[in-house]
Structures are given as C-alpha cells and as structure tokens.
Motif scaffolding. Structure first.
Motif, PDB file in Angstrom:
ATOM      1  N   UNK A 172       0.828  -1.217   0.000  1.00  0.00           N
ATOM      2  CA  UNK A 172       0.000   0.000   0.000  1.00  0.00           C
ATOM      3  C   UNK A 172       0.854   1.255   0.000  1.00  0.00           C
ATOM      4  N   UNK A 173       1.946   1.242   0.734  1.00  0.00           N
ATOM      5  CA  UNK A 173       2.845   2.403   0.756  1.00  0.00           C
ATOM      6  C   UNK A 173       3.470   2.621  -0.622  1.00  0.00           C
ATOM      7  N   UNK A 198       2.755   5.928  -2.970  1.00  0.00           N
ATOM      8  CA  UNK A 198       3.909   6.724  -3.405  1.00  0.00           C
ATOM      9  C   UNK A 198       3.919   6.859  -4.924  1.00  0.00           C
ATOM     10  N   UNK A 199       3.586   5.788  -5.614  1.00  0.00           N
ATOM     11  CA  UNK A 199       3.541   5.820  -7.075  1.00  0.00           C
ATOM     12  C   UNK A 199       2.466   6.796  -7.552  1.00  0.00           C
ATOM     13  N   UNK A 216      -1.767  -4.726 -10.197  1.00  0.00           N
ATOM     14  CA  UNK A 216      -2.180  -4.458  -8.818  1.00  0.00           C
ATOM     15  C   UNK A 216      -1.872  -3.015  -8.432  1.00  0.00           C
ATOM     16  N   UNK A 217      -0.716  -2.518  -8.867  1.00  0.00           N
ATOM     17  CA  UNK A 217      -0.318  -1.146  -8.539  1.00  0.00           C
ATOM     18  C   UNK A 217      -1.187  -0.113  -9.249  1.00  0.00           C
ATOM     19  N   UNK A 218      -1.586  -0.410 -10.480  1.00  0.00           N
ATOM     20  CA  UNK A 218      -2.332   0.576 -11.276  1.00  0.00           C
ATOM     21  C   UNK A 218      -3.843   0.392 -11.191  1.00  0.00           C
ATOM     22  N   UNK A 262       9.272  -5.414  -5.545  1.00  0.00           N
ATOM     23  CA  UNK A 262       8.261  -6.143  -4.772  1.00  0.00           C
ATOM     24  C   UNK A 262       8.540  -5.996  -3.284  1.00  0.00           C
ATOM     25  N   UNK A 263       7.511  -5.812  -2.469  1.00  0.00           N
ATOM     26  CA  UNK A 263       7.734  -5.856  -1.020  1.00  0.00           C
ATOM     27  C   UNK A 263       8.080  -7.278  -0.590  1.00  0.00           C
TER      28      UNK A 263
END
Length: 278
Positions: free
Chosen positions: A4-5, A9-10, A32-34, A132-133
C-alpha cells in the motif's frame, strides 16, 4: 515498505503531461499497482493496451487518436502493458507523443525488461522502478514465483495448490486456464523434476519424450521458469553450463513469437539440468 505504501507513493509521483515507464518484476504486480488509477477513471478517459503478441503501429495510432481530444473529466490516462513488445515501426510513430504528451494526459508504459525498450523510447520516459515488497513466511522458491507472477502470492500464502501425480500432471498441461491451475503445474513440475534428478537416465528420457509432445508455448514458458530455478540452484553444474542453459530459458521467456522446435528445446533443457548432453 508495504504494498500500500508503494502504491500510494507511485500515485503521488505521477504528473499530468508526462510519460513514464513503470518498471516492475511482472505484469500482474503492475496491474495491482495501477488498479486504483483504472478504477478512478471514467471509461471515456482511459485507454489500456495489453497485447497478445506485439504492439504494432495500429495500437499506437489508436493511442494517438485517443489523445487528440480533451478528456471528459480532468485527465486522460493511457496504460500500455508489455511495452517491450513494441515494434520498431510502432516505436517510431510514438516518439513525438511520448516526448510531448498533452497537458491533460498521463502515459504509463509498463515493462519488466527496461533495456528491451528501444533507446529512443527510454530517453523519452521517466523511469519508475518499483520493487516487490518482501513477503514474510515464503520460502526461496515461493518468493521466486511471486517475483515471476504477483497473482501467485495469495494462493501460495494460503497453500491452495496441489502437487499432481505424473499422470495428472501430463493431462493438466493442455488445460492451463486459471492461475491456480498454473500454480499446480509449476509446483508439480518442480516436484517431479527433483525426483527424476535421482533416477537413471533412461527413465528420465522416457519422461522427457512425453513432455516433448506438448507444443504449447504457455507450458514451455513454465518449463523455462522452473528449469531456470533448478539450474541456478544446482551446485553440480559449472558456471559456464548454467549460463548456457539460463540464456536458452531467457530466450524462451522473452520471445515475441512461438517459433520453437519444441522437442529439441525440451530435450536440451531437461538433459542440461542433469548435466547430460544430447
């Protein structure tokens, strides 16, 4: 940093009137990010390009035409997955738009192969490399799979996959439709190959002959990924042999067309895993 962080940030980094390259380990992670960017957009102000094979000039012209008109809302967004699959002709047609996008637009070219983009394309993009985290509780191979495909994360965490028998495995190869089916095949292939590494060559070759009848590019890419891992972890192979076979695997994974001699490829990789030659 958590997922989530990273996502927040993105989102804060993106600015109107600019072109970006989102460099990620795999497309599923990029999606997932977009996802938030897509869900927050009016359908008339969003264009998503996701090619089956190459990104040709027709796709690029569609993007340019889409950007010719002002948005219904405040901003238009273009997300182009697998940007490294862009042809030379398409790239040339896209240069001006990438260099000077409309002030009401954000262009995001997604790739896991930054250096496979043409230099002329790279020079016009702001590079956003996202890692990736780290997921606790996963073993080395599981982390490798998530790095390959982020959609594997939840099934792996829940252990919702099966190790198939050899017979079930061979039947399942032709029916890879869902993420869980793919994960079953990956985990089963690793398990089966690890067993065959301790068996005699003749028995192993019989198994290879069964696989070599499968002219399925999706399965061949799975084999290349699993073999890459096993070769990397094989302490009995010399560095030069590892490099040789890892290069073959990489060629399979980045190939834009399914132009392979399947039988020869299977024999080469699977015998190479044991250090045997054709």
């Amino acid at each position: 940093m958590t997922f989530d962080e990273i996502k927040n940030k993105l989102s804060k980094h993106l600015e109107n009137g600019k072109s970006y390259s989102l460099v990620v380990p795999n497309k599923a992670y990029a999606k997932a990010l977009t996802r938030g960017l897509i869900e927050d957009s009016d359908i008339q102000d969003l264009m998503v390009i996701e090619p089956d094979t190459n990104i040709g000039i027709d796709e690029v012209r569609t993007v340019i035409e889409f950007l010719d008109f002002s948005p219904k809302g405040e901003i238009k967004k273009v997300i182009l997955y697998d940007a490294d699959k862009m042809t030379q002709e398409a790239a040339n047609a896209f240069l001006k738009t990438l260099e000077e996008p409309p002030s009401y637009a954000i262009l995001i070219l997604v790739t896991s192969r930054w250096f496979s983009l043409l230099p002329t394309i790279r020079s016009r993009l702001q590079k956003l490399q996202v890692q990736l985290p780290i997921e606790p509780g996963l073993d080395e191979f599981e982390r490798y799979l998530v790095y390959w495909n982020y959609d594997f994360l939840e099934p792996i965490k829940k252990k919702s996959y099966s190790i198939l028998s050899e017979e079930e495995f061979l039947e399942a190869i032709d029916e890879i439709h869902e993420i869980n089916q793919e994960l079953d095949i990956i985990m089963s292939l690793k398990h089966i190959l690890e067993q065959y590494l301790n068996k005699d060559l003749a028995t192993y070759v019989k198994f290879i002959s069964q696989l070599s009848k499968k002219s399925n590019i999706q399965f061949l890419r799975i084999v290349a990924k699993v073999i890459s891992w096993l070769i990397y972890k094989n302490g009995s192979l010399s560095p030069s042999l590892k490099i040789k076979y890892l290069r073959i695997c990489d060629e399979i994974l980045k190939a834009k067309i399914a132009n392979f001699n399947y039988q020869l490829t299977y024999y080469t990789l699977l015998l190479g895993l044991r250090g045997d030659n054709l």
